[in-house]
Motif scaffolding. Structure first.
Motif, mmCIF file in Angstrom:
data_model
loop_
_atom_site.group_PDB
_atom_site.id
_atom_site.type_symbol
_atom_site.label_atom_id
_atom_site.label_comp_id
_atom_site.label_asym_id
_atom_site.label_seq_id
_atom_site.Cartn_x
_atom_site.Cartn_y
_atom_site.Cartn_z
ATOM 1 N N UNK A 570 -50.641 -26.698 54.592
ATOM 2 C CA UNK A 570 -50.618 -27.896 53.745
ATOM 3 C C UNK A 570 -50.439 -27.516 52.279
ATOM 4 N N UNK A 571 -51.208 -26.506 51.832
ATOM 5 C CA UNK A 571 -51.123 -26.131 50.421
ATOM 6 C C UNK A 571 -49.767 -25.550 50.049
ATOM 7 N N UNK A 572 -49.204 -24.779 50.968
ATOM 8 C CA UNK A 572 -47.872 -24.211 50.698
ATOM 9 C C UNK A 572 -46.861 -25.344 50.555
ATOM 10 N N UNK A 573 -46.977 -26.345 51.427
ATOM 11 C CA UNK A 573 -46.071 -27.491 51.357
ATOM 12 C C UNK A 573 -46.252 -28.241 50.030
ATOM 13 N N UNK A 574 -47.504 -28.491 49.665
ATOM 14 C CA UNK A 574 -47.781 -29.281 48.461
ATOM 15 C C UNK A 574 -47.351 -28.562 47.181
ATOM 16 N N UNK A 575 -47.634 -27.260 47.100
ATOM 17 C CA UNK A 575 -47.206 -26.548 45.879
ATOM 18 C C UNK A 575 -45.679 -26.495 45.842
ATOM 19 N N UNK A 576 -45.057 -26.392 47.025
ATOM 20 C CA UNK A 576 -43.593 -26.405 47.093
ATOM 21 C C UNK A 576 -42.991 -27.690 46.535
ATOM 22 N N UNK A 577 -43.735 -28.792 46.637
ATOM 23 C CA UNK A 577 -43.230 -30.067 46.108
ATOM 24 C C UNK A 577 -43.156 -30.054 44.585
ATOM 25 N N UNK A 578 -44.168 -29.444 43.953
ATOM 26 C CA UNK A 578 -44.204 -29.468 42.483
ATOM 27 C C UNK A 578 -43.418 -28.325 41.848
ATOM 28 N N UNK A 579 -43.179 -27.255 42.610
ATOM 29 C CA UNK A 579 -42.519 -26.075 42.032
ATOM 30 C C UNK A 579 -41.229 -26.363 41.255
ATOM 31 N N UNK A 580 -40.292 -27.169 41.815
ATOM 32 C CA UNK A 580 -39.064 -27.412 41.045
ATOM 33 C C UNK A 580 -39.363 -28.053 39.687
ATOM 34 N N UNK A 581 -40.350 -28.952 39.643
ATOM 35 C CA UNK A 581 -40.693 -29.607 38.375
ATOM 36 C C UNK A 581 -41.286 -28.588 37.407
ATOM 37 N N UNK A 582 -42.226 -27.789 37.920
ATOM 38 C CA UNK A 582 -42.885 -26.815 37.042
ATOM 39 C C UNK A 582 -41.880 -25.786 36.537
ATOM 40 N N UNK A 583 -40.945 -25.395 37.424
ATOM 41 C CA UNK A 583 -39.940 -24.435 36.959
ATOM 42 C C UNK A 583 -39.064 -25.064 35.870
ATOM 43 N N UNK A 584 -38.797 -26.359 35.992
ATOM 44 C CA UNK A 584 -38.049 -27.060 34.947
ATOM 45 C C UNK A 584 -38.761 -26.976 33.605
ATOM 46 N N UNK A 585 -40.073 -27.246 33.595
ATOM 47 C CA UNK A 585 -40.842 -27.196 32.342
ATOM 48 C C UNK A 585 -40.845 -25.779 31.767
ATOM 49 N N UNK A 616 -28.559 -19.139 33.882
ATOM 50 C CA UNK A 616 -29.644 -18.486 34.629
ATOM 51 C C UNK A 616 -29.586 -18.746 36.130
ATOM 52 N N UNK A 617 -29.042 -19.907 36.508
ATOM 53 C CA UNK A 617 -28.888 -20.158 37.949
ATOM 54 C C UNK A 617 -27.833 -19.217 38.524
ATOM 55 N N UNK A 618 -26.763 -18.983 37.761
ATOM 56 C CA UNK A 618 -25.676 -18.128 38.256
ATOM 57 C C UNK A 618 -26.111 -16.667 38.373
ATOM 58 N N UNK A 619 -27.022 -16.238 37.477
ATOM 59 C CA UNK A 619 -27.480 -14.843 37.602
ATOM 60 C C UNK A 619 -28.603 -14.720 38.629
ATOM 61 N N UNK A 620 -29.068 -15.873 39.154
ATOM 62 C CA UNK A 620 -30.128 -15.814 40.168
ATOM 63 C C UNK A 620 -31.530 -15.734 39.588
ATOM 64 N N UNK A 621 -31.654 -15.876 38.260
ATOM 65 C CA UNK A 621 -33.001 -15.821 37.673
ATOM 66 C C UNK A 621 -33.785 -17.099 37.936
ATOM 67 N N UNK A 622 -33.047 -18.186 38.192
ATOM 68 C CA UNK A 622 -33.714 -19.454 38.511
ATOM 69 C C UNK A 622 -33.468 -19.776 39.972
ATOM 70 N N UNK A 623 -34.481 -20.376 40.601
ATOM 71 C CA UNK A 623 -34.379 -20.621 42.029
ATOM 72 C C UNK A 623 -33.945 -22.058 42.327
ATOM 73 N N UNK A 624 -34.364 -22.999 41.469
ATOM 74 C CA UNK A 624 -34.173 -24.407 41.816
ATOM 75 C C UNK A 624 -32.990 -25.043 41.098
#
Length: 686
Positions: A570-585, A616-624
């Motif tokens: 459950x926790x892995x799923x839930x943190x996965x939901x916020x990760x793209x937002x947090x990576x954006x910030x 950064x997405x093209x060099x693979x430094x960003x995941x989302x």
């Protein structure tokens, strides 16, 4: 459909929900023409007789408030009162609706044909309609639909006509008026047009507010507007705009009516008509201007299947009961009613809280289709296993059943047909959205471009290899953002537990106070992103704890927050939901520290950030890929301005130059990035 039992005592929002009925069923079996020409005699408030458009105008133009403002403006500008009055009359002419039954009948006929072509069903909760009918009879009514598509207000009027209810007058943006023929048609079916912004224009504000209040006070028709102020292109609810909300509460606060009923309406589309348009818009491909020819070019749309729509009319909310103990109405007796005045802080915060509560009520009654869960899972799989070819169909089905059960425990309003085997539910959802997917050898993955991966060719006259990496990235991003718009529909169910899961991950220890502090920091950071009621941090924390303990994912005592063995999934799923937002910030903070020059203006912020992110997405430094969304970037800038990490310089020659507080931005980035996904929570020994 009952929601996750057992905690309705905690959260009054999670009551039993009504059943639906499909209004297209009858249209498929009987004459559309007869339906459009039938006897239509809706009940109005206290049985008032409907008012002609001309009478309404003269009521507004001769009102005390408008007279007062006309004299004020005339003093300030040196124009004669007569000239100012003429200007007010012109504003009203541009704004006012001209409701005509013949136009309504035309729409009833045309929309019946259109809806039957596009949608499998339009499902409405009949009990909600009965409650609305009762409300219209007793008090002035304000309808507050959610706003995800251009379809929304046509759909609302269509449903009210179908049930013989009074047609609303609808606040619409000026951009519709510029559609020659359609604009006039909308006006005759009850739309009135308002400018998107009228800042300090006193006269415009006076005409506008008096127009709305006159309709409301006299009960001529229900007033309808979108609390979010604009369409949500991301399908998450937007922070409510307060202008119209304060206008419709005014007659009650000033004691001109006994009460006003606010009715939240939740409109859920199984497939959004504008999905690819929205995704491209957020990637910086400009939106086509509203034009009638554009509407007919949309003919291709007519051959598609858009699944079903659910429209849920919520419980009417009484402004009187909201205001009890919150607002001292005595303050309004000190000045004549017609004199405009700035509302006090208590009124402002009351309007704000009420607006948030109503958006929450809209969210609670949004119907989630199985595809929303599938899109959520496919996005997480896409981000975690970027090198693998998708996820096996049976594995996806197992994950979907797991998520179905979790979301029901969290009180989601989920329409999952329980009498059908899960594998069939999954495959029929995938087939409705096949444009976003590639399915081969029993594995499902997101398509690399819109249209289901068939169009892999690089277009006429270009060799296969001639697509630049950036073009490829953007066509992938269109698909990812389209999927994200479906995932976003479920975020309101998970956002509080997800903030807690992220806090447990990021906190330095598992002490409850430390976890709460981290929760509070993340919640404050992300409150431009989700509907989080101002000042309700403690309640949100308690709700999240309650849900995670109730579902056995955590154990919480006075001092510690512990994750159980079974809670990891459950926790892995839930943190996965916020990760793209947090990576954006995080990445925007990185950008501001590395690249922001002294002359960076608000206008150039989005293009500059986009360039930085693409690199950064093209060099693979960003995941989302999702961090490419301009909507996310705008929210991040708003959050940084609110937190004081970035300031807008006043009085510059160039509008809105941004001044970055590097120390603060750096420390925000550290707090977000330094500790986030590394530390594992302590496992409870069970």
């Amino acid at each position: 459909m009952a929601s996750g039992g057992g905690y309705s005592h905690r959260d009054p929002m999670l009551k039993k929900r009504d059943d639906f009925e499909d209004i297209l069923e009858e249209r498929r079996s009987s004459s559309d023409l007869r339906y459009a020409l039938r006897c239509y005699a809706p009940v109005l408030y206290k049985g008032v007789t409907p008012c002609k458009a001309g009478e309404l105008k003269s009521l507004v133009l001769h009102s005390d408030q408008l007279r007062y403002v006309v004299h004020q403006v005339s003093k300030e500008t040196g124009m004669t009162p007569h000239e100012v009055h003429g200007e007010a009359s012109d504003i009203l002419e541009e704004m006012a609706h001209r409701l005509q039954l013949s136009t309504v009948r035309f729409f009833a006929f045309a929309l019946s044909k259109l809806f039957k072509t596009l949608f499998r069903s339009i499902c409405v909760n009949e009990e909600g309609i009965q409650r609305l009918q009762q409300a219209i009879h007793e008090h002035p009514v304000v309808l507050l639909p959610s706003h995800r598509s251009y379809m929304d207000f046509l759909l609302m009027s269509y449903i009210l006509y179908t049930y013989d209810l009074a047609l609303p007058v609808i606040a619409a943006g000026m951009d519709f008026m510029s559609m020659k023929f359609v604009g006039e048609m909308l006006r005759m079916s009850g739309a009135f047009f308002i400018r998107r912004s009228f800042g300090g224009d006193k006269l415009y504000w006076a005409v506008f507010s008096e127009y709305v209040k006159t309709i409301l006070k006299n009960g001529f028709a229900p007033v309808e507007f979108f609390l979010e102020g604009t369409r949500s292109r991301t399908c998450k609810s937007l922070t409510p705009k307060l202008g119209l909300m304060s206008i419709v509460m005014d007659p009650f606060l000033k004691g001109e009516v006994f009460d006003v009923s606010l009715v939240p309406v939740s409109i859920s589309y199984e497939r959004i008509l504008e999905e690819a348009l929205y995704a491209r818009e957020m990637l910086g491909v400009p939106k086509p201007k509203e034009s009638t020819s554009g509407l007919f070019k949309a003919r291709k749309v007519l051959s598609e299947d858009y699944g079903s729509i659910h429209v849920y009319f919520g419980q009417p909310v009484s402004v009187r009961s909201l205001a009890q103990g919150r607002v001292d109405r005595g303050q309004f007796n000190l000045i004549p009613r017609h004199v405009p005045r700035r509302p006090g802080d208590d009124v402002h915060s009351f309007v704000n809280d009420s607006a948030y509560r109503l958006v929450r009520a809209q969210e609670e009654n949004m119907v989630l289709k199985p595809w929303v869960l599938l899109a959520t899972l496919l996005l997480q799989n896409h981000h975690q296993n970027q090198n693998q070819a998708g996820v096996a169909l049976d594995e996806l089905t197992e994950q979907a059943v797991w998520l179905r059960d979790v979301s029901r425990q969290y009180g989601a309003f989920l329409h999952w047909p329980d009498h059908v085997p899960p594998s069939e539910v999954v495959s029929s959802s995938l087939s409705l959205h096949r444009g976003l997917l590639r399915i081969s050898e029993g594995r499902v993955q997101l398509a690399s471009e819109q249209g289901g991966g068939e169009g892999e060719e690089a277009g006429p006259g270009r060799p296969r290899g001639a697509v630049t990496p950036e073009e490829e990235l953007l066509s992938r991003a269109v698909v990812v953002l389209s999927c994200a718009s479906y995932r976003n529909q479920a975020l309101h169910v998970f956002v509080r537990p997800a903030l807690l899961a992220a806090a447990v991950h990021a906190a330095a220890s598992n002490h409850k106070q430390e976890v709460y502090n981290t929760f509070s920091f993340l919640r404050n950071m992300l409150c431009n992103e989700f509907i989080l009621v101002p000042g309700a941090t403690v309640q949100d924390f308690e709700e999240a704890c309650y849900l995670l303990v109730k579902t056995g994912a955590m154990q919480i005592n006075q001092q510690e927050v512990l994750v159980t063995e079974r809670g990891h999934r459950t926790l892995a799923f839930l943190t996965g939901l916020l990760d793209p937002f947090l990576q954006g910030y995080q990445v925007v903070c990185r950008f501001l520290c590395e690249e922001a020059t002294d002359g960076l203006t608000e206008k150039h912020f989005i293009p500059a950030v986009r360039k930085f992110i693409v690199k950064h997405l093209l060099t693979g430094r960003l995941k989302y890929t999702e961090v490419l969304s301009s909507d996310l970037q705008k929210n991040i800038l708003a959050a940084l301005l609110r937190l004081g990490a970035v300031r807008k310089l006043k009085g510059e020659a160039e509008q809105g130059t941004l001044k970055v507080n590097e120390v603060m931005v750096n420390s925000l980035e550290d707090t977000l990035g330094g500790k986030l996904p590394t530390q594992k929570a302590v496992v409870a020994r069970l």
